[in-house]
Design a protein around this motif. Sequence first.
Motif, PDB file in Angstrom:
ATOM      1  N   ALA A  39      23.727   9.643  32.053  1.00 15.61           N
ATOM      2  CA  ALA A  39      23.490   9.769  30.621  1.00 15.61           C
ATOM      3  C   ALA A  39      22.589  10.954  30.309  1.00 15.61           C
ATOM      4  O   ALA A  39      22.810  11.681  29.326  1.00 15.61           O
ATOM      5  CB  ALA A  39      22.881   8.481  30.078  1.00 15.61           C
ATOM      6  N   GLY A  40      21.568  11.179  31.152  1.00 19.79           N
ATOM      7  CA  GLY A  40      20.705  12.335  30.949  1.00 19.79           C
ATOM      8  C   GLY A  40      21.443  13.651  31.093  1.00 19.79           C
ATOM      9  O   GLY A  40      21.237  14.596  30.316  1.00 19.79           O
ATOM     10  N   LEU A  41      22.335  13.740  32.086  1.00 16.20           N
ATOM     11  CA  LEU A  41      23.144  14.950  32.247  1.00 16.20           C
ATOM     12  C   LEU A  41      24.060  15.147  31.047  1.00 16.20           C
ATOM     13  O   LEU A  41      24.251  16.283  30.587  1.00 16.20           O
ATOM     14  CB  LEU A  41      23.957  14.863  33.533  1.00 16.20           C
ATOM     15  N   ALA A  42      24.624  14.067  30.532  1.00 13.65           N
ATOM     16  CA  ALA A  42      25.488  14.174  29.357  1.00 13.65           C
ATOM     17  C   ALA A  42      24.719  14.722  28.164  1.00 13.65           C
ATOM     18  O   ALA A  42      25.225  15.592  27.428  1.00 13.65           O
ATOM     19  CB  ALA A  42      26.086  12.808  29.024  1.00 13.65           C
ATOM     20  N   LEU A  43      23.501  14.255  27.954  1.00 16.46           N
ATOM     21  CA  LEU A  43      22.692  14.766  26.847  1.00 16.46           C
ATOM     22  C   LEU A  43      22.338  16.233  27.043  1.00 16.46           C
ATOM     23  O   LEU A  43      22.350  17.030  26.089  1.00 16.46           O
ATOM     24  CB  LEU A  43      21.421  13.925  26.708  1.00 16.46           C
ATOM     25  N   LEU A  44      22.028  16.608  28.268  1.00 17.53           N
ATOM     26  CA  LEU A  44      21.684  17.999  28.550  1.00 17.53           C
ATOM     27  C   LEU A  44      22.869  18.924  28.295  1.00 17.53           C
ATOM     28  O   LEU A  44      22.723  19.990  27.674  1.00 17.53           O
ATOM     29  CB  LEU A  44      21.212  18.123  29.998  1.00 17.53           C
ATOM     30  N   VAL A  45      24.051  18.534  28.744  1.00 19.64           N
ATOM     31  CA  VAL A  45      25.244  19.349  28.529  1.00 19.64           C
ATOM     32  C   VAL A  45      25.608  19.390  27.052  1.00 19.64           C
ATOM     33  O   VAL A  45      26.025  20.433  26.524  1.00 19.64           O
ATOM     34  CB  VAL A  45      26.410  18.814  29.382  1.00 19.64           C
ATOM     35  N   ALA A  46      25.482  18.258  26.359  1.00 25.29           N
ATOM     36  CA  ALA A  46      25.786  18.229  24.929  1.00 25.29           C
ATOM     37  C   ALA A  46      24.866  19.163  24.156  1.00 25.29           C
ATOM     38  O   ALA A  46      25.315  19.887  23.251  1.00 25.29           O
ATOM     39  CB  ALA A  46      25.666  16.805  24.397  1.00 25.29           C
ATOM     40  N   TRP A  47      23.593  19.193  24.510  1.00 29.76           N
ATOM     41  CA  TRP A  47      22.648  20.090  23.833  1.00 29.76           C
ATOM     42  C   TRP A  47      22.983  21.548  24.124  1.00 29.76           C
ATOM     43  O   TRP A  47      22.881  22.407  23.259  1.00 29.76           O
ATOM     44  CB  TRP A  47      21.229  19.762  24.275  1.00 29.76           C
ATOM     45  N   ALA A  59      30.885  18.070  22.187  1.00 28.16           N
ATOM     46  CA  ALA A  59      29.468  17.896  22.518  1.00 28.16           C
ATOM     47  C   ALA A  59      28.871  16.720  21.760  1.00 28.16           C
ATOM     48  O   ALA A  59      28.041  15.970  22.300  1.00 28.16           O
ATOM     49  CB  ALA A  59      28.707  19.185  22.201  1.00 28.16           C
ATOM     50  N   ALA A  60      29.289  16.535  20.499  1.00 27.09           N
ATOM     51  CA  ALA A  60      28.796  15.390  19.726  1.00 27.09           C
ATOM     52  C   ALA A  60      29.261  14.078  20.339  1.00 27.09           C
ATOM     53  O   ALA A  60      28.499  13.107  20.406  1.00 27.09           O
ATOM     54  CB  ALA A  60      29.274  15.507  18.281  1.00 27.09           C
ATOM     55  N   VAL A  61      30.514  14.045  20.797  1.00 20.84           N
ATOM     56  CA  VAL A  61      31.020  12.841  21.465  1.00 20.84           C
ATOM     57  C   VAL A  61      30.203  12.549  22.713  1.00 20.84           C
ATOM     58  O   VAL A  61      29.747  11.416  22.940  1.00 20.84           O
ATOM     59  CB  VAL A  61      32.510  13.010  21.821  1.00 20.84           C
ATOM     60  N   LEU A  62      29.997  13.566  23.533  1.00 19.38           N
ATOM     61  CA  LEU A  62      29.272  13.377  24.785  1.00 19.38           C
ATOM     62  C   LEU A  62      27.821  12.979  24.530  1.00 19.38           C
ATOM     63  O   LEU A  62      27.269  12.109  25.216  1.00 19.38           O
ATOM     64  CB  LEU A  62      29.335  14.660  25.613  1.00 19.38           C
ATOM     65  N   GLY A  63      27.196  13.604  23.531  1.00 19.51           N
ATOM     66  CA  GLY A  63      25.810  13.275  23.232  1.00 19.51           C
ATOM     67  C   GLY A  63      25.652  11.855  22.715  1.00 19.51           C
ATOM     68  O   GLY A  63      24.713  11.146  23.104  1.00 19.51           O
ATOM     69  N   ALA A  64      26.572  11.422  21.856  1.00 18.81           N
ATOM     70  CA  ALA A  64      26.499  10.057  21.337  1.00 18.81           C
ATOM     71  C   ALA A  64      26.722   9.032  22.447  1.00 18.81           C
ATOM     72  O   ALA A  64      26.046   7.999  22.503  1.00 18.81           O
ATOM     73  CB  ALA A  64      27.520   9.865  20.218  1.00 18.81           C
ATOM     74  N   VAL A  65      27.664   9.313  23.348  1.00 23.10           N
ATOM     75  CA  VAL A  65      27.906   8.410  24.467  1.00 23.10           C
ATOM     76  C   VAL A  65      26.684   8.345  25.382  1.00 23.10           C
ATOM     77  O   VAL A  65      26.267   7.263  25.823  1.00 23.10           O
ATOM     78  CB  VAL A  65      29.154   8.844  25.248  1.00 23.10           C
ATOM     79  N   GLY A  66      26.092   9.502  25.686  1.00 24.59           N
ATOM     80  CA  GLY A  66      24.931   9.520  26.565  1.00 24.59           C
ATOM     81  C   GLY A  66      23.738   8.792  25.980  1.00 24.59           C
ATOM     82  O   GLY A  66      23.084   7.985  26.668  1.00 24.59           O
ATOM     83  N   LEU A 213      37.266  11.314  29.284  1.00 30.49           N
ATOM     84  CA  LEU A 213      36.367  10.779  30.312  1.00 30.49           C
ATOM     85  C   LEU A 213      35.145  10.122  29.692  1.00 30.49           C
ATOM     86  O   LEU A 213      34.660   9.096  30.185  1.00 30.49           O
ATOM     87  CB  LEU A 213      35.948  11.903  31.260  1.00 30.49           C
ATOM     88  N   ALA A 214      34.629  10.716  28.608  1.00 32.00           N
ATOM     89  CA  ALA A 214      33.481  10.115  27.932  1.00 32.00           C
ATOM     90  C   ALA A 214      33.845   8.765  27.328  1.00 32.00           C
ATOM     91  O   ALA A 214      33.050   7.817  27.362  1.00 32.00           O
ATOM     92  CB  ALA A 214      32.961  11.052  26.850  1.00 32.00           C
ATOM     93  N   MET A 215      35.053   8.640  26.779  1.00 33.12           N
ATOM     94  CA  MET A 215      35.501   7.370  26.223  1.00 33.12           C
ATOM     95  C   MET A 215      35.670   6.315  27.318  1.00 33.12           C
ATOM     96  O   MET A 215      35.416   5.133  27.099  1.00 33.12           O
ATOM     97  CB  MET A 215      36.822   7.562  25.487  1.00 33.12           C
ATOM     98  N   VAL A 216      36.098   6.739  28.495  1.00 32.11           N
ATOM     99  CA  VAL A 216      36.233   5.795  29.605  1.00 32.11           C
ATOM    100  C   VAL A 216      34.861   5.299  30.061  1.00 32.11           C
ATOM    101  O   VAL A 216      34.685   4.113  30.370  1.00 32.11           O
ATOM    102  CB  VAL A 216      36.988   6.459  30.775  1.00 32.11           C
ATOM    103  N   ALA A 217      33.885   6.201  30.088  1.00 31.04           N
ATOM    104  CA  ALA A 217      32.545   5.833  30.561  1.00 31.04           C
ATOM    105  C   ALA A 217      31.727   5.084  29.526  1.00 31.04           C
ATOM    106  O   ALA A 217      30.702   4.475  29.875  1.00 31.04           O
ATOM    107  CB  ALA A 217      31.791   7.096  30.976  1.00 31.04           C
ATOM    108  N   ARG A 218      32.145   5.082  28.277  1.00 31.55           N
ATOM    109  CA  ARG A 218      31.374   4.495  27.186  1.00 31.55           C
ATOM    110  C   ARG A 218      31.042   3.033  27.466  1.00 31.55           C
ATOM    111  O   ARG A 218      31.910   2.199  27.658  1.00 31.55           O
ATOM    112  CB  ARG A 218      32.203   4.595  25.896  1.00 31.55           C
TER     113      ARG A 218
END
Length: 263
Positions: A39-47, A59-66, A213-218
């Motif tokens: 989740a931390g990596l997802a937030l870092l990449v989204a930012w 990026a918004a999808v990934l950040g919200a999931v993270g 992939l983000a939807m699968v991990a949600r």
Amino acid sequence: MVLQIAAVAVTGCVLMLGLAGAVARLPPTPKAIIGVASAGLALLVAWDSRRVPFARLAAAVLGAVGLGALLRLAAVALVPLTREAVSAGAPTPLLGAAVPRAVATFAFALELLSLLFAFAWLAGRSRKLTTPATVAVLVIGFLLTSQALATPVDGEGLALVTLRRAVEQLLTRPQPFGPRAALAFVAVIGPLVALAALFIKSPLPALGASIALAMVARGATEMPLGALSLVLAAATLALASRDERGLWVGLTKDGPVHEADPP
């Protein structure tokens, strides 16, 4: 450099613990480690990817999931603490027992926000408010949810029994506040949105893959497959947002020719 180091470290951690989880059930601590790390990596990449216009929705999808994953892990961690407080005679046991569910509700709201961003990305492919893909996801999700929540009867088919158990597994714990039908509907349409993001036409397919992939991990980042899916989603988005030549190749058959390139 920070992004590269974080990606390598988190990927290695998730792979090592994931391989261990393939042969034995992981204890709570390793689960928390891979969940927080992914989740931390997802937030870092989204930012980092928010600066690229064509990758902002992904990026918004990934950040919200993270962020939703971090809140859900916090809700899970609060469950034993509130139980101890209640058993010790806390002055407000009902309030203490409701704290994990309240945090889980905020996590659910972020997961719902990630779905809305994903729907916006799907609709943006045709520049219309609704598309066949979004309509199909909503209709199929409604039908599956209604069948899964229907009153069980004797002699149900194997497919219906499997659907009920699958929806039950998709629901997160602790359960957020809200109608069970709404929680089940959001849980069902997540995988459907992932399928739609994979098969819809896009100038840059990597963005669709990242969203899928983000939807699968949600909601399941503490599981090895969920954490690995979120890590792959982050890596895919990071590569897509930083690869300008890949964008042009996706937009046109012949990418831009730079002076340094051979003829």
